[in-house]
Structure formats: structure tokens, C-alpha cells
Design an enzyme around this catalytic site. Structure first.
Site, PDB file in Angstrom:
ATOM      1  N   LYS A 199       0.859  -1.186   0.000  1.00 42.65           N
ATOM      2  CA  LYS A 199       0.000   0.000   0.000  1.00 42.65           C
ATOM      3  C   LYS A 199       0.896   1.238   0.000  1.00 42.65           C
ATOM      4  O   LYS A 199       1.544   1.542   0.995  1.00 42.65           O
ATOM      5  CB  LYS A 199      -0.910   0.039   1.227  1.00 42.65           C
ATOM      6  CG  LYS A 199      -1.982   1.158   1.110  1.00 42.65           C
ATOM      7  CD  LYS A 199      -2.634   1.486   2.434  1.00 42.65           C
ATOM      8  CE  LYS A 199      -1.820   2.457   3.238  1.00 42.65           C
ATOM      9  NZ  LYS A 199      -1.715   3.818   2.602  1.00 42.65           N
ATOM     10  N   PRO A 254       3.894   8.277  15.376  1.00 40.43           N
ATOM     11  CA  PRO A 254       2.527   8.012  15.856  1.00 40.43           C
ATOM     12  C   PRO A 254       1.809   6.920  15.074  1.00 40.43           C
ATOM     13  O   PRO A 254       1.135   6.067  15.665  1.00 40.43           O
ATOM     14  CB  PRO A 254       1.829   9.370  15.685  1.00 40.43           C
ATOM     15  CG  PRO A 254       2.925  10.372  15.738  1.00 40.43           C
ATOM     16  CD  PRO A 254       4.095   9.716  15.080  1.00 40.43           C
ATOM     17  N   GLU A 273      10.092   1.382  10.381  1.00 40.88           N
ATOM     18  CA  GLU A 273      11.136   2.365  10.075  1.00 40.88           C
ATOM     19  C   GLU A 273      10.491   3.737  10.231  1.00 40.88           C
ATOM     20  O   GLU A 273       9.682   4.142   9.396  1.00 40.88           O
ATOM     21  CB  GLU A 273      11.664   2.173   8.652  1.00 40.88           C
ATOM     22  CG  GLU A 273      12.762   3.141   8.283  1.00 40.88           C
ATOM     23  CD  GLU A 273      13.103   3.116   6.806  1.00 40.88           C
ATOM     24  OE1 GLU A 273      13.921   3.950   6.391  1.00 40.88           O
ATOM     25  OE2 GLU A 273      12.544   2.283   6.073  1.00 40.88           O
ATOM     26  N   CYS A 307      13.956  10.918   6.552  1.00 45.82           N
ATOM     27  CA  CYS A 307      13.894  10.590   7.978  1.00 45.82           C
ATOM     28  C   CYS A 307      15.272  10.550   8.625  1.00 45.82           C
ATOM     29  O   CYS A 307      15.413  10.853   9.810  1.00 45.82           O
ATOM     30  CB  CYS A 307      13.171   9.259   8.185  1.00 45.82           C
ATOM     31  SG  CYS A 307      13.955   7.850   7.354  1.00 45.82           S
ATOM     32  N   GLU A 410      10.827  16.402  14.733  1.00 44.47           N
ATOM     33  CA  GLU A 410      11.143  16.190  13.319  1.00 44.47           C
ATOM     34  C   GLU A 410      10.317  17.145  12.455  1.00 44.47           C
ATOM     35  O   GLU A 410       9.095  17.070  12.429  1.00 44.47           O
ATOM     36  CB  GLU A 410      10.842  14.740  12.919  1.00 44.47           C
ATOM     37  CG  GLU A 410      11.241  14.420  11.492  1.00 44.47           C
ATOM     38  CD  GLU A 410      10.977  12.967  11.126  1.00 44.47           C
ATOM     39  OE1 GLU A 410      11.771  12.414  10.339  1.00 44.47           O
ATOM     40  OE2 GLU A 410       9.990  12.397  11.616  1.00 44.47           O
TER      41      GLU A 410
END
Length: 479
Positions: A199, A254, A273, A307, A410
């Protein structure tokens, strides 16, 4: 239901593609060897619009997959798994090698679609495609080497182990590296004999379908790699499905927490990850030019939407002013604009809400005492086709403190936070003071004096990045 086995986007159209002109009205689910619309029984599903970051235009939309479509995708993958898992590793490896070859062959086509959909410069998308086929090729080589163990016991008895595939695995991708992540998740799963349902992020649904077409073209059985499009509800249904053995997710912390909670109820295997707020430590004995290039790469690659970026840049006090002067000059010189132009160095952010979120972090940083040394505001290109794109000037924040929001959270955009430090012991403690480690970087001319820092910077990383000034990081676009 009609299954379309033609290419999602023709090569001839792609070679004439231009920013602001892309429009697609094709089914984006891929099930059992072809593209399909989600099952008609899921008529109450949401419809998602997909925007082009460079222009703000809607380039396509799709119906989110509901439970019936997911059931069909899982059943298709289960059928493929039966035959695929019975092949030898070498036989699976040959098909994956062919898939890697086809990715190389279609490199430019995939990169164009990736840049249109993500906003990143075409040069970066080409590099993403290269790391994707290299991953598929690597796991193709490993497939034939997978083996168990033979253990001799007393009395002439023995024990042995077999490496068995899990079954149907689910991959849930992020929007910043759509094609690369689809390959990184599928290649090891398929090499080990599993099937995968992937997905993509609803913001970047396109290139995963191109990968599915490539796997089919390479000789994979129908259903081995299916693609279902959707948002949160689709992801939840996949994670909860009784016939899914493992979930691999790339995205925010989250969402990762929610997925872990969901799959724990049925004791599925899971790989996560998630986010990062990684430190980049620059000592005064470094090669300064090299360190500046590294900091640019670690903050502004892919519009800062990475990230593992080193967004907390710790600079030793002795060289702080020189470093800031050089990094600000290079940041101001970054060329922003059309991602399909060869000389573009930064494109638009993924969508308007994310752009607004990144800009709000800059505003909050100013309110908390940080100095905006450059950028941090909207950028409007001269090209009228790009006037509604999601562009901003890359930002360098000075006078940053550890307790500031811009240092702790972040941002996921082109915002560099520069922090001053004095001693190695101090910077080790401060660099590790985060819940979002993921990666780390060190710039020094001599590894030996700072080896303890490299060993102590463990964080929560999935890769280690100790960089010394004599290492080659000169292949930086922002020079």
C-alpha cells in the site's frame, strides 16, 4: 471485473512529459497481474486526490480500497505464494534479476513519474531508482544462498532447521521515496519465498504500480506483488487481516505506534522504520569545506523530507562563525524550481498542509529565540506553471538551543538547526538526548581522537554514519 494488462503510462508519453501537464485517469490498484478498480462492493470508500507538488494541480484521483478489495488481494497473493514458495531460491533469484534489469531499462520513465509525484529533482529520482534496482539485484543473489542448519547429536541422531517463508506480507510505504521503499520492502520478502501486498502513501500512488508491472513482466506469478491504494482505513484493514503474516511500515512514529498496537492483537511479525532527528557533529579539526557539503546534503536532499537527515548540526565553537558563513552562502545559492529540469536542486514540498507545517516550525523557532539566517519563507518561481506549487526557501536557523521545538521535533523539511558545542563529552550527551535518533554523522580530520564519539553515538539507527573529513562526500549537489 476488467483487468488491464497495458502499461500504466506509455514510454512515448513520458519522454514528452513536462511539469504542469501530467494527467492520469487509470485504475491504480494492481491485482493478480493487472490494474483494476477496487471492488464495486466498496462503494462507500473515500476518494483521494493526488497533487503535483511543483504546480499544485490534481494529477489523478483514486477510490480507496475497502475490505472486499483487500480480501481479493489477499486471496490472490495466497494463490501466488503457493507456487512461488515451492520454487528453489535460485529460481526465484532469476526472476528477481530480470526485474532488476527491467528497472534499469525503465530508469528514466520511473524517475520522471517519481519527480512529478514527489516534487524532488529528476537527478535525485534517478539515484533513487538506482538504489532500488541495486536492492532487488542484491536480494536476487541472496535468494539461492538461504539455508538451514544441520546439528549432529549424540547417539547418531541429528537435528536440522529449515528457513520457511512466512506467507503473505504487507508493505506500507512512505511518500518521500515511493519506488525505492517499494523495492526495499518487496525484494527481501520475495527472495525468501513470500508474497507481498503493498500500500503506497495516498500522496504518491504511482510508481508502486509501475513496479508491480515490472515484477509481472519479469515472470513473477500473478498476485505475487499486488498493490492496493488507500489511506488510513485501508492500512488498518490490511494490518488486521487474519491471513497476513507480517507488516513492514515506513512512516511517522505516531502511525507506527498504532500499527504495532494493531498487529500485536494477532501476534504478527512487524518491522517499523520511523522518524528521526539525527545529529551531525562537526569538530574544529575537520576539513571545513567537506563538512559544509555534508551538512547541505544531510539537510536539503529531497527538500529535507528524509527521515535520516542530520538536522541537528552541532558545530564546535572555534569554527562556528566560519561554518555558518559558508553554509548560509551555499543555501542561498540552491536553485529551486521545476523538478524535471536538470539544473534544479530543490523542488516543491509534498503538499500544501505539509508546507504550512514546515513554515510554522520556522515561525515558532523565531518566537523561541532562534535566528533565521536565511530562507524559511515561501518561494514563488518565475514560471507561471509553478506559481501554485509548494515551494519554500531552504532555511538555516542559528542560535539554536537543545530545548527548542525545532531541535526536538522532526520538521521533515528544508530546515537546518545549528548548535554550538565546546567539548566531546558535552556533544555526546547532547547528541544522544533525543527520542528520534535513527542516524548520526561525525566530521573530523582524525578519527582516533573522536573514536569514542563514534562508538557512543548509537541512537536508534538502522544505519551508522560516522563520516571523517578524508571520506568522499564530495558528490554533493548543493556545491
Amino acid at each position: 471485473m476488467e483487468i488491464l494488462r497495458t502499461r500504466l503510462i506509455s514510454a512515448s508519453w513520458l519522454r514528452a512529459a513536462s511539469t504542469g501537464a501530467f494527467q492520469l485517469k487509470e485504475p491504480l490498484n494492481y491485482r493478480h497481474g493487472g490494474r483494476v478498480q477496487p471492488h464495486s462492493g466498496d462503494g462507500d470508500s473515500m476518494r483521494e486526490k493526488v497533487h503535483e507538488p511543483a504546480s499544485g494541480r490534481v494529477i489523478c484521483d483514486f477510490l480507496c480500497s475497502g475490505q472486499q478489495e483487500i480480501d481479493l488481494a489477499v486471496q490472490s497473493s495466497k494463490e501466488a505464494y503457493k507456487s512461488w514458495s515451492r520454487l528453489s531460491g535460485s529460481e526465484r533469484g532469476r526472476i528477481l534479476l530480470e526485474a532488476a534489469r527491467l528497472i534499469r531499462e525503465q530508469r528514466e520513465d520511473i524517475a520522471i513519474v517519481e519527480s512529478i509525484n514527489t516534487g524532488k529533482p529528476i537527478s535525485e529520482s534517478r539515484a533513487d531508482v538506482d538504489t532500488a534496482w541495486q536492492s532487488v539485484e542484491y536480494y536476487a543473489g541472496i535468494a539461492g544462498t538461504l539455508a538451514g542448519q544441520h546439528i549432529q547429536l549424540s547417539g547418531g541422531s541429528f537435528a536440522y532447521t529449515r528457513r520457511e517463508p512466512l506467507g503473505v506480507c504487507v508493505g506500507i510505504g512512505a511518500w518521500n521515496y515511493p519506488f525505492q521503499i517499494a523495492c526495499w520492502k518487496s525484494a527481501p520478502a520475495l527472495a525468501c519465498g513470500n508474497a507481498m501486498i503493498f500500500k503506497p502513501s495516498p500522496l504518491t500512488p504511482l510508481t508502486a504500480v509501475m513496479l508491480a508491472e515490472i515484477y509481472t513482466q519479469a515472470g513473477a506469478p500473478n498476485g505475487l506483488f499486488n498493490v492496493v491504494q488507500g489511506a488510513v482505513q485501508t492500512g488498518n484493514a490490511l494490518c488486521q487481516h487474519k491471513d497476513v503474516a507480517k507488516v513492514s511500515f515506513t512512516g511517522s512514529v505516531p502511525t507506527g505506534i498504532k500499527i504495532m498496537e494493531t498487529v500485536a492483537k494477532s501476534v504478527k511479525h512487524i518491522t517499523l522504520e520511523l522518524g528521526g532527528k539525527s545529529p551531525l557533529v562537526i569538530f574544529s579539526d575537520c576539513d571545513l569545506e567537506n563538512a559544509v557539503k555534508g551538512a547541505m546534503l544531510a539537510n536539503f536532499l529531497s527538500q529535507g523530507e528524509v527521515c535520516s537527515n542530520g538536522t541537528r548540526v552541532f558545530v564546535q565553537k572555534d569554527i562556528l562563525s566560519k561554518f555558518v558563513e559558508k553554509v548560509v552562502a551555499k543555501t542561498k545559492a540552491i536553485k529551486i524550481g521545476d523538478p524535471l529540469l536538470e539544473d534544479t536542486q530543490m523542488g516543491g514540498l509534498i503538499n500544501r498542509p505539509h508546507l504550512d507545517r514546515v513554515l510554522s516550525y520556522v515561525k515558532q523557532a523565531k518566537e523561541q529565540g532562534a535566528a533565521v539566517l536565511c530562507g524559511g519563507d515561501l518561494f514563488v518561481p518565475d514560471d507561471p506553471n509553478l506559481k501554485d506549487g509548494y515551494f519554500m526557501n531552504p532555511c538555516v536557523l542559528g542560535n539554536c538551543k537543545d530545548e527548542m521545538t525545532c531541535v526536538k521535533e522532526e520538521i521533515f523539511g528544508p530546515v537546518m538547526s545549528v548548535l554550538e558545542f565546546d567539548t566531546e563529552d558535552e556533544v555526546i550527551e547532547r547528541a544522544n538526548n533525543t527520542n528520534l535518533g535513527l542516524a548520526a554523522g561525525v566530521f573530523t580530520r582524525y578519527c582516533a581522537p573522536h573514536i569514542s564519539l563514534m562508538l557512543d553515538c548509537l541512537f536508534n539507527q538502522y544505519w551508522r554514519w560516522p563520516i571523517c573529513s578524508f571520506c568522499n562526500v564530495d558528490l554533493v549537489r548543493c556545491s
